[in-house]
Design a protein around this motif. Structure first.
Motif, mmCIF file in Angstrom:
data_model
loop_
_atom_site.group_PDB
_atom_site.id
_atom_site.type_symbol
_atom_site.label_atom_id
_atom_site.label_comp_id
_atom_site.label_asym_id
_atom_site.label_seq_id
_atom_site.Cartn_x
_atom_site.Cartn_y
_atom_site.Cartn_z
ATOM 1 N N SER A 1 -20.153 -51.650 7.634
ATOM 2 C CA SER A 1 -20.924 -52.096 8.793
ATOM 3 C C SER A 1 -20.258 -51.662 10.092
ATOM 4 O O SER A 1 -20.910 -51.142 11.009
ATOM 5 C CB SER A 1 -21.094 -53.614 8.762
ATOM 6 O OG SER A 1 -21.753 -54.071 9.932
ATOM 7 N N LEU A 2 -18.951 -51.862 10.191
ATOM 8 C CA LEU A 2 -18.219 -51.506 11.412
ATOM 9 C C LEU A 2 -18.218 -50.000 11.649
ATOM 10 O O LEU A 2 -18.396 -49.532 12.771
ATOM 11 C CB LEU A 2 -16.792 -52.035 11.331
ATOM 12 C CG LEU A 2 -16.643 -53.566 11.391
ATOM 13 C CD1 LEU A 2 -15.217 -53.971 11.027
ATOM 14 C CD2 LEU A 2 -17.016 -54.094 12.768
ATOM 15 N N ALA B 1 -20.452 -47.873 10.568
ATOM 16 C CA ALA B 1 -21.815 -47.473 10.929
ATOM 17 C C ALA B 1 -22.108 -47.738 12.400
ATOM 18 O O ALA B 1 -22.933 -47.043 13.017
ATOM 19 C CB ALA B 1 -22.825 -48.215 10.050
ATOM 20 N N GLN B 2 -21.424 -48.730 12.972
ATOM 21 C CA GLN B 2 -21.609 -49.048 14.384
ATOM 22 C C GLN B 2 -20.751 -48.172 15.295
ATOM 23 O O GLN B 2 -20.819 -48.290 16.517
ATOM 24 C CB GLN B 2 -21.273 -50.519 14.635
ATOM 25 C CG GLN B 2 -22.206 -51.498 13.945
ATOM 26 C CD GLN B 2 -21.757 -52.940 14.119
ATOM 27 O OE1 GLN B 2 -21.300 -53.332 15.188
ATOM 28 N NE2 GLN B 2 -21.878 -53.721 13.062
ATOM 29 N N HIS C 1 -17.261 -47.891 15.155
ATOM 30 C CA HIS C 1 -15.910 -48.390 15.422
ATOM 31 C C HIS C 1 -14.886 -47.698 14.526
ATOM 32 O O HIS C 1 -15.218 -47.215 13.439
ATOM 33 C CB HIS C 1 -15.866 -49.905 15.202
ATOM 34 C CG HIS C 1 -16.840 -50.658 16.044
ATOM 35 N ND1 HIS C 1 -16.709 -50.758 17.406
ATOM 36 C CD2 HIS C 1 -17.981 -51.330 15.715
ATOM 37 C CE1 HIS C 1 -17.717 -51.475 17.888
ATOM 38 N NE2 HIS C 1 -18.499 -51.821 16.883
ATOM 39 N N GLU D 1 -22.263 -58.767 7.849
ATOM 40 C CA GLU D 1 -22.797 -58.500 9.183
ATOM 41 C C GLU D 1 -22.350 -59.571 10.171
ATOM 42 O O GLU D 1 -22.068 -59.273 11.340
ATOM 43 C CB GLU D 1 -24.322 -58.427 9.135
ATOM 44 C CG GLU D 1 -24.871 -57.192 8.440
ATOM 45 C CD GLU D 1 -24.491 -55.899 9.151
ATOM 46 O OE1 GLU D 1 -24.434 -55.888 10.403
ATOM 47 O OE2 GLU D 1 -24.236 -54.898 8.447
ATOM 48 N N ALA E 1 -18.740 -58.753 11.045
ATOM 49 C CA ALA E 1 -18.690 -57.610 11.953
ATOM 50 C C ALA E 1 -19.139 -58.006 13.360
ATOM 51 O O ALA E 1 -18.567 -57.559 14.361
ATOM 52 C CB ALA E 1 -19.559 -56.478 11.411
ATOM 53 N N LEU E 2 -20.141 -58.854 13.447
ATOM 54 C CA LEU E 2 -20.636 -59.319 14.743
ATOM 55 C C LEU E 2 -19.563 -60.118 15.468
ATOM 56 O O LEU E 2 -19.331 -59.925 16.674
ATOM 57 C CB LEU E 2 -21.892 -60.159 14.539
ATOM 58 C CG LEU E 2 -22.554 -60.742 15.794
ATOM 59 C CD1 LEU E 2 -22.999 -59.640 16.738
ATOM 60 C CD2 LEU E 2 -23.748 -61.615 15.388
ATOM 61 N N THR F 1 -16.891 -57.852 16.956
ATOM 62 C CA THR F 1 -17.246 -56.906 18.015
ATOM 63 C C THR F 1 -17.887 -57.546 19.235
ATOM 64 O O THR F 1 -18.078 -56.871 20.244
ATOM 65 C CB THR F 1 -18.207 -55.836 17.462
ATOM 66 O OG1 THR F 1 -19.364 -56.480 16.890
ATOM 67 C CG2 THR F 1 -17.534 -55.006 16.383
ATOM 68 N N ASP F 2 -18.219 -58.817 19.164
ATOM 69 C CA ASP F 2 -18.846 -59.502 20.293
ATOM 70 C C ASP F 2 -17.826 -60.408 20.978
ATOM 71 O O ASP F 2 -17.358 -61.388 20.389
ATOM 72 C CB ASP F 2 -20.044 -60.331 19.805
ATOM 73 C CG ASP F 2 -20.945 -60.803 20.943
ATOM 74 O OD1 ASP F 2 -20.414 -61.109 22.034
ATOM 75 O OD2 ASP F 2 -22.169 -60.883 20.746
#
Length: 313
Positions: free
Chosen positions: A19-20, A22-23, A25, A217, A220-221, A224-225
């Motif tokens: 997930s990370l 793909a974003q 990072h 997810e 990961a959120l 990163t938030d």
């Protein structure tokens, strides 16, 4: 962002990593050198034993992590080492914890007094266990995992370090492809052997669960938030199924139409099924905008397919 995952090669870690990445990072994993799943080519790796983590502080500093996500802090000593290693090295910490910290968990397992009916669902401000080390009754020898495990102690340590703001995620019963506890597979085996039996108390008991990709997810959120800094979140599906509803959902995913037998409850039942392990998971949705991306039906379908392809003898 530069994100360092501690213990990212087990059940949930690879989903978080993918997930990370793909974003966009940069992800570095710290683990013992064994991985059972394919990782994206861009992922960097640092091999070592967690017990010697403090000695690798200079190597971690070279990564310049914005956030450290600790998937495997289980013991009080892990919390102390985590803070000592990354104080002054990382900007933030995300700690993966568990809903077994809540008092209701101890009440279900008869290790906490049940003086009044607990509130369900419980939110992040719900009371925690007063008795530490919830699995000591399973301990086989001094100093083993069950004797030392307690997420409450880890939470206390990391949340009291002002130089390393922590986000704490209390996870539910996580299921999906790769689940070594076989939360879907256990019932699937019973179905394939003939029928499923539940006690009447167990059938109505509610337990918050989460599909692994959705839980990843959420992790990961939180990593990163920036709004997650210093916050505590329950993670899990928005509504908790009863055990009977869970069994029937698995049956639909497995296309099984056999009988589910409800038997009279016994006073010898190990768990108090009148108390639900049902969490309110609205805070992370409200504050960070989290929402599941996999339907419940699809998550169970993938879980059944994985269980059948990875059947244990």
């Amino acid at each position: 962002m530069n994100i360092l995952l501690l213990g990212g090669t087990g059940f949930m870690g690879p989903y978080v990593t993918r997930s990370l990445v793909a974003q966009g990072h940069s992800v570095t994993l710290f683990h013992r050198g064994q991985t059972h799943t394919e990782l994206p080519d861009s992922v960097q790796q640092i091999h070592g034993d967690r017990r010697q983590m403090v000695e690798l502080k200079a190597q971690f500093a070279e990564v310049k992590p914005d956030v450290v996500v600790d998937m495997l802090a289980m013991f009080e000593a892990d919390g102390h080492a985590l803070v000592k290693t990354f104080r002054g090295v990382a900007k933030r910490l995300v700690l993966i914890s568990s809903m077994d910290v809540y008092r209701v968990y101890g009440q279900i397992n008869h290790t906490e007094e049940r003086s009044e009916p607990p509130t369900a669902p419980f939110d992040e401000d719900g009371p925690l266990r007063s008795n530490m080390y919830p699995y000591r009754s399973h301990s086989k020898q001094a100093g083993d995992f069950f004797e030392r495990y307690d997420k409450i102690l880890v939470e206390r340590i990391v949340s009291s370090e002002p130089e390393l703001p922590a986000t704490i995620l209390r996870l539910p019963a996580v299921y999906g492809p790769g689940d070594k506890q076989h939360r879907v597979g256990t019932y699937l085996k019973e179905m394939e052997s003939g029928d499923v039996k539940l006690s009447s108390a167990q059938a109505q008991w509610r337990w918050t669960r989460g599909y692994v990709e959705d839980v990843a997810e959420a992790i990961a959120l939180a990593a990163t938030d920036e709004r997650a800094s210093g916050r505590l979140y329950n993670v899990g599906e928005p509504s908790a199924l009863t055990e009977l509803e869970w069994v029937r959902a698995i049956a639909r995913a497995a296309q099984w139409d056999g009988p589910v037998t409800i038997e009279e409850s016994s006073e010898s039942d190990k768990l108090d099924h009148q108390i639900h392990l049902e969490a309110d998971t609205n805070r992370i949705r409200r504050e960070l905008g989290f929402a599941e991306t996999t339907s419940h039906e699809e998550g169970l379908k993938r879980s059944v397919e994985w269980e059948r392809a990875n059947r244990e003898e």
